[in-house]
Design an enzyme around this catalytic site. Sequence first.
Site, PDB file in Angstrom:
ATOM      1  N   ALA A  60       0.795  -1.219   0.000  1.00  0.00           N
ATOM      2  CA  ALA A  60       0.000   0.000   0.000  1.00  0.00           C
ATOM      3  C   ALA A  60       0.833   1.276   0.000  1.00  0.00           C
ATOM      4  O   ALA A  60       0.281   2.376  -0.019  1.00  0.00           O
ATOM      5  CB  ALA A  60      -0.935  -0.003   1.215  1.00  0.00           C
ATOM      6  N   HIS A 106      -1.328   8.002   2.404  1.00  0.00           N
ATOM      7  CA  HIS A 106      -0.074   7.895   3.148  1.00  0.00           C
ATOM      8  C   HIS A 106       0.858   9.003   2.678  1.00  0.00           C
ATOM      9  O   HIS A 106       1.107   9.146   1.476  1.00  0.00           O
ATOM     10  CB  HIS A 106       0.580   6.526   2.915  1.00  0.00           C
ATOM     11  CG  HIS A 106      -0.321   5.367   3.206  1.00  0.00           C
ATOM     12  ND1 HIS A 106      -0.693   5.011   4.481  1.00  0.00           N
ATOM     13  CD2 HIS A 106      -0.949   4.504   2.370  1.00  0.00           C
ATOM     14  CE1 HIS A 106      -1.495   3.966   4.434  1.00  0.00           C
ATOM     15  NE2 HIS A 106      -1.667   3.638   3.165  1.00  0.00           N
ATOM     16  N   ASN A 121       0.472  -1.662   8.342  1.00  0.00           N
ATOM     17  CA  ASN A 121       1.634  -2.439   7.922  1.00  0.00           C
ATOM     18  C   ASN A 121       2.611  -1.588   7.119  1.00  0.00           C
ATOM     19  O   ASN A 121       3.803  -1.886   7.058  1.00  0.00           O
ATOM     20  CB  ASN A 121       1.196  -3.654   7.089  1.00  0.00           C
ATOM     21  CG  ASN A 121       0.808  -4.837   7.960  1.00  0.00           C
ATOM     22  OD1 ASN A 121       1.613  -5.346   8.736  1.00  0.00           O
ATOM     23  ND2 ASN A 121      -0.436  -5.262   7.845  1.00  0.00           N
TER      24      ASN A 121
END
Length: 268
Positions: free
Chosen positions: A123, A219, A189
Amino acid sequence: MLKIGIIGYGTIGEDVAQFLLKGEAGAARLEAVLVRDETRFARAASAEYVITDKEELFFAKRMDVIVECAGHEAVRTYGETVLSSGADLILVSVGALADEALQESLMAKAAECGRKIIVPSAAIGGLDRIAAGSVGPMEEVTLITRKPVKAWYGTLVERQVNLAALSEPYCAFEGAARDAARLFPESVNVSAALSLAGIGFDRTKVKVFADPGINHNTHEIEAKGKFGQIKLQIRNTPSDRNPKTGYIVAMSIIKTIRNLNSPFVIGI
């Protein structure tokens, strides 16, 4: 032709399986999927691969690469067994390595067996740049993760705040990546992957937000060092079946498998 196994058949595992069956990973063939209860997947049974809850049957397939996408406990339970079986391990639940003892034991087993533990970008992005920059002095690495409210149901955040009543971003965590990975095993994660690529779990700083004003998992990465500076923002489309993860995770795993069997590799 690489023989591929998958541990876990949730959203990510199923997506990876479907990509493999479509030939998206190049010269790779899905051999088997290990699940907790195979009776739940009777409708998904296929002549092309085995779905089983029997560890002996799964590992007897002698696979070249096994993809873990079943959570931290699966890493603890099967990590060393995967490596001992002669397979490389593609690790999705990389936050499990916040446990130093587990990280050390898996690294030692991989070295002993001559196998690799491979962490896909999943991700997050920019890991190649962060890893390269860590060769020289690196001053700091920070990560800010924001996910829509629906991604936080069933997590620690739901116990911290009334998610349904949120009208502005709520900071659920601020601290070191090691603690973020332990507290949010299904959701952060990315902080573990960033830590392993860069300056470690204890020096990588993380903020985590539940944000009612967004529809994507985002992010934001910032790093500084001798190499220069990087600022990167990523917006991932959440999976319809599991908003805690995004479609890009399975795509990243397939890209990793493709790299293993391709004569041309880019972005390492």
